[in-house]
Design an enzyme around this catalytic site. Structure first.
Site, PDB file in Angstrom:
ATOM      1  N   HIS A   1       5.237   4.991   3.007  1.00  0.00           N
ATOM      2  CA  HIS A   1       6.311   5.695   2.291  1.00  0.00           C
ATOM      3  C   HIS A   1       6.896   6.855   3.095  1.00  0.00           C
ATOM      4  CE1 HIS A   1       5.609   3.346  -1.249  1.00  0.00           C
ATOM      5  NE2 HIS A   1       4.401   3.826  -1.454  1.00  0.00           N
TER       6      HIS A   1
ATOM      7  N   HIS B   1       3.456  -1.634  -3.269  1.00  0.00           N
ATOM      8  CA  HIS B   1       4.663  -0.805  -3.288  1.00  0.00           C
ATOM      9  C   HIS B   1       5.546  -1.142  -2.083  1.00  0.00           C
ATOM     10  CE1 HIS B   1       1.472   1.582  -5.358  1.00  0.00           C
ATOM     11  NE2 HIS B   1       2.451   1.770  -6.224  1.00  0.00           N
TER      12      HIS B   1
ATOM     13  N   ASP C   1       1.339  -4.339   0.780  1.00  0.00           N
ATOM     14  CA  ASP C   1       1.031  -3.325  -0.228  1.00  0.00           C
ATOM     15  C   ASP C   1       1.897  -3.598  -1.463  1.00  0.00           C
ATOM     16  OD1 ASP C   1      -0.225  -0.288  -0.349  1.00  0.00           O
ATOM     17  OD2 ASP C   1       1.616  -0.466  -1.524  1.00  0.00           O
TER      18      ASP C   1
ATOM     19  N   ASP D   1      -3.535  -2.724  -3.292  1.00  0.00           N
ATOM     20  CA  ASP D   1      -3.199  -2.324  -4.652  1.00  0.00           C
ATOM     21  C   ASP D   1      -2.442  -3.403  -5.434  1.00  0.00           C
ATOM     22  OD1 ASP D   1      -1.130  -1.872  -2.891  1.00  0.00           O
ATOM     23  OD2 ASP D   1      -0.841   0.233  -3.409  1.00  0.00           O
TER      24      ASP D   1
END
Ligand SMILES: [Zn+2]
Length: 368
Positions: free
Chosen positions: A152, A191, A189, A276
């Site tokens: 991120h 996200h 991931d 995740d």
């Protein structure tokens, strides 16, 4: 049946299936693992999911994970100059200024502790340590278990638990130091890796591929985000609705990501490997099991061996359930060993329609 004109099967057999070659692969693929207790030194505070316990759990997993050909490496810190390959110097100064402070918050999700800056340098440097080992042929592939995570982090700011973008620094380092040409970055991931996408959005030589829950944090990652300028088509987003699991992920990897990767012909495969999307994870709503992570790793091993001389380097991103880490990390390490690379994966039965938009959008750029 093994197919090899030389009579000796190299680590990258060109023909699949090679189920009988399992033993051969396990002998010739060498995996490096980077991990260090110092990754516990970044502490975002009590109750934060990106906790030092994640590294303690992985150290524990590795303690009991037995594979004779694993090379365990100590990380080195990245230099400011190496971080600056991907980050604005003002951002590096900003993170450096947090050093020694009891707590400093880059955003509501991203607090730091006194040793967060040095730990973030060690995280990016740990990934460089792994890349150096692979380029020196000390290892064929590997996994850097580092924190804080990175995908991120934008060039000019920290966000979403991430201070420096480890995978983006790694990609730039491969190019700057070793002159590596086309680089594939696969981000599984749960996200979307906004920072990585933005770092290479105009870049024709880095193909950024992401599977992620959508809509979800951080909000980016629509299928229509495909890159721009010379990089148009070199960003491949596969947004997935909550509730997807092994079938949808494997279908995405086998029917979209692997064919596009083959056409891109990467010289190196980087993996932003979060855990995740696991069904136990407390932050997201996906249903991937350890078998799903195993399958994704196997597909990428084939891509690496078919196109990138086996060069594959994974780096830890998210993953906040300790039981999920205990199950999925060994599954991925098994696959990096290559012993099961030739074994067939089951036929996925994805929910109808979930991959249609990504496939439709990218038919403009790739044969799909
Ligand atoms: Zn994540």
């Amino acid at each position: 049946m093994l197919v090899s004109s030389a009579g000796v099967l190299g680590k990258c057999a060109s023909s699949f299936p090679v189920a009988a070659g399992a033993a051969v692969y396990s002998q010739v693929v060498k995996t490096a693992v980077v991990v260090d207790r110092r990754y516990e030194d970044h502490d975002p505070g009590p109750g934060h999911p990106e906790s030092p316990e994640r590294i303690r759990t992985i150290l524990d997993v590795l303690e009991s994970y037995r594979r004779s050909d694993i090379l365990v490496m100590q990380p080195r810190p990245a230099t400011a100059g190496e971080i600056a390959l991907n980050h604005d110097p003002r951002h590096i100064e900003h993170v450096a200024a947090s050093a020694g402070r009891p707590v400093y918050s880059f955003d509501a999700d991203t607090p730091t502790s006194p040793r967060s800056f040095v730990t973030a340098l060690l995280a990016a440097g740990g990934y460089l340590t792994l890349l150096e080992a692979i380029m020196a042929a000390d290892a064929d592939n590997g996994f850097a278990f580092v924190r804080p995570p990175g995908h991120h982090a934008e060039a000019d700011r920290a966000m979403g638990f991430c201070l420096f973008n480890n995978v983006a620094v790694g990609a730039r380092y491969l190019r700057e130091r070793y002159g590596v040409g086309r680089i594939l970055v696969v981000d599984w991931d749960v996200h979307h890796g906004n920072g990585t996408q933005h770092s290479f959005y105009n870049d024709p030589d880095v193909l950024y591929v992401s599977t992620h829950q959508y809509p979800f944090y951080p909000g980016t990652g629509a299928a229509s985000e495909v890159g721009s300028g010379a990089g148009t088509g070199r960003t491949l987003n596969v947004p997935l609705p909550a509730g997807c699991g092994d079938d949808e992920y494997l279908a995405a990897f086998e029917t979209i990501i692997a064919p596009v990767a083959a056409q891109f012909e990467p010289a190196f495969v980087l993996v932003s490997a979060g855990f995740d999307a696991h069904h136990r994870d407390p932050l997201a709503g996906m249903n991937v099991t350890e078998a799903g992570f195993r399958a994704m790793a196997r597909v990428l091993m084939r891509v690496a061996c078919d196109h990138a001389q086996g060069r594959l380097a994974a780096v830890l991103e998210g993953g906040y359930d300790m039981q999920a880490l205990r199950a999925a990390v060994p599954a991925v390490l098994d696959e990096l060993g290559g012993a099961r690379m030739g074994e067939a994966l089951g036929t996925p039965c994805p929910r109808s329609g979930v991959l249609d938009e990504a496939r439709r959008v990218h038919r403009d750029y790739w044969e799909l």
